[in-house]
Design a protein around this motif. Structure first.
Motif, PDB file in Angstrom:
ATOM      1  N   ALA A  49      11.379   6.839 -41.952  1.00  0.00           N
ATOM      2  CA  ALA A  49      10.030   6.299 -41.742  1.00  0.00           C
ATOM      3  C   ALA A  49      10.020   4.829 -42.130  1.00  0.00           C
ATOM      4  CB  ALA A  49       9.020   7.071 -42.574  1.00  0.00           C
ATOM      5  N   VAL A  50       9.648   3.981 -41.162  1.00  0.00           N
ATOM      6  CA  VAL A  50       9.617   2.543 -41.385  1.00  0.00           C
ATOM      7  C   VAL A  50       8.184   2.045 -41.227  1.00  0.00           C
ATOM      8  CG1 VAL A  50      10.525   0.297 -40.682  1.00  0.00           C
ATOM      9  CG2 VAL A  50      11.953   2.345 -40.420  1.00  0.00           C
ATOM     10  N   ALA A  51       7.674   1.420 -42.270  1.00  0.00           N
ATOM     11  CA  ALA A  51       6.353   0.793 -42.189  1.00  0.00           C
ATOM     12  C   ALA A  51       6.547  -0.703 -41.977  1.00  0.00           C
ATOM     13  CB  ALA A  51       5.560   1.029 -43.469  1.00  0.00           C
ATOM     14  N   MET A  52       5.661  -1.267 -41.228  1.00  0.00           N
ATOM     15  CA  MET A  52       5.704  -2.695 -40.998  1.00  0.00           C
ATOM     16  C   MET A  52       5.070  -3.405 -42.191  1.00  0.00           C
ATOM     17  SD  MET A  52       7.173  -1.985 -38.304  1.00  0.00           S
ATOM     18  CE  MET A  52       7.716  -3.660 -38.034  1.00  0.00           C
ATOM     19  N   GLU A  53       5.494  -4.615 -42.451  1.00  0.00           N
ATOM     20  CA  GLU A  53       4.966  -5.401 -43.566  1.00  0.00           C
ATOM     21  C   GLU A  53       3.443  -5.518 -43.512  1.00  0.00           C
ATOM     22  OE1 GLU A  53       5.757  -9.812 -43.771  1.00  0.00           O
ATOM     23  OE2 GLU A  53       7.112  -9.077 -45.343  1.00  0.00           O
ATOM     24  N   ASN A  54       2.881  -5.547 -42.310  1.00  0.00           N
ATOM     25  CA  ASN A  54       1.437  -5.680 -42.126  1.00  0.00           C
ATOM     26  C   ASN A  54       0.737  -4.322 -42.026  1.00  0.00           C
ATOM     27  OD1 ASN A  54       2.881  -5.563 -39.583  1.00  0.00           O
ATOM     28  ND2 ASN A  54       0.932  -5.870 -38.570  1.00  0.00           N
ATOM     29  N   ALA A  55       1.419  -3.249 -42.425  1.00  0.00           N
ATOM     30  CA  ALA A  55       0.860  -1.893 -42.328  1.00  0.00           C
ATOM     31  C   ALA A  55      -0.201  -1.659 -43.391  1.00  0.00           C
ATOM     32  CB  ALA A  55       1.973  -0.856 -42.485  1.00  0.00           C
ATOM     33  N   PHE A  56      -1.043  -0.658 -43.118  1.00  0.00           N
ATOM     34  CA  PHE A  56      -2.019  -0.211 -44.111  1.00  0.00           C
ATOM     35  C   PHE A  56      -1.265   0.285 -45.343  1.00  0.00           C
ATOM     36  CE2 PHE A  56      -5.540   1.350 -40.958  1.00  0.00           C
ATOM     37  CZ  PHE A  56      -5.702   0.054 -40.496  1.00  0.00           C
ATOM     38  N   VAL A 111       0.166   3.754 -45.096  1.00  0.00           N
ATOM     39  CA  VAL A 111       1.378   3.872 -44.275  1.00  0.00           C
ATOM     40  C   VAL A 111       2.591   3.445 -45.091  1.00  0.00           C
ATOM     41  CG1 VAL A 111       2.525   3.051 -42.184  1.00  0.00           C
ATOM     42  CG2 VAL A 111       0.069   3.550 -42.150  1.00  0.00           C
ATOM     43  N   LYS A 112       2.464   2.350 -45.808  1.00  0.00           N
ATOM     44  CA  LYS A 112       3.568   1.886 -46.650  1.00  0.00           C
ATOM     45  C   LYS A 112       3.951   2.945 -47.686  1.00  0.00           C
ATOM     46  CE  LYS A 112       2.759  -3.065 -46.273  1.00  0.00           C
ATOM     47  NZ  LYS A 112       2.386  -4.299 -46.997  1.00  0.00           N
ATOM     48  N   ALA A 113       2.960   3.678 -48.183  1.00  0.00           N
ATOM     49  CA  ALA A 113       3.224   4.713 -49.189  1.00  0.00           C
ATOM     50  C   ALA A 113       4.083   5.840 -48.633  1.00  0.00           C
ATOM     51  CB  ALA A 113       1.907   5.270 -49.725  1.00  0.00           C
TER      52      ALA A 113
END
Length: 121
Positions: free
Chosen positions: A87-94, A97-99
């Motif tokens: 699972a990859v979250a983008m730097e600008n993710a909520f 999502v990063k969690a």
């Protein structure tokens, strides 16, 4: 003719209106929804999400879902990220999502997806 939509979007930046919409959707049942950009509401049938789609594609192609990578930035990507092997979250993710992410990539505005694919493959 019997027609049905699997997904639709509502746009409202008014918080009071959003609360009314959420209450109506909760009372309706059988649907799931996500907010993003503080004004858009994505509504789908329950079980009709990116995670279910990933499972179906993997079954169809005979690919082990553990061998997949998903990229996301919004709450509508959470089921997708939970199902994927990586699972990859983008730097600008909520933050939500990063969690859930195994990896945080550069923003999707900064070629984060391309760079991550090149790095991992």
């Amino acid at each position: 003719m019997n027609k049905r939509a699997d997904e639709f979007f509502v746009s409202s930046a008014d918080k009071a209106e959003q609360e009314k919409i959420s209450a109506a959707l909760d009372a309706l049942g059988g649907v799931q929804y996500w907010y993003y950009d503080d004004k858009y509401i994505e509504i789908t049938r329950e079980g009709c999400d990116k995670g279910s789609a990933l499972e179906a594609i993997c079954r169809h192609l005979g690919v082990n879902i553990e061998n997949t990578m998903a990229f996301g930035d919004g709450d509508n990507d959470l089921f997708f990220l939970e199902k994927a092997g990586v699972a990859v979250a983008m730097e600008n993710a909520f933050p939500s999502v990063k969690a859930k992410a195994d990896i945080i990539a550069k923003s999707n505005n900064d070629n984060g997806v391309c760079e991550m694919i090149e790095e991992l493959l």
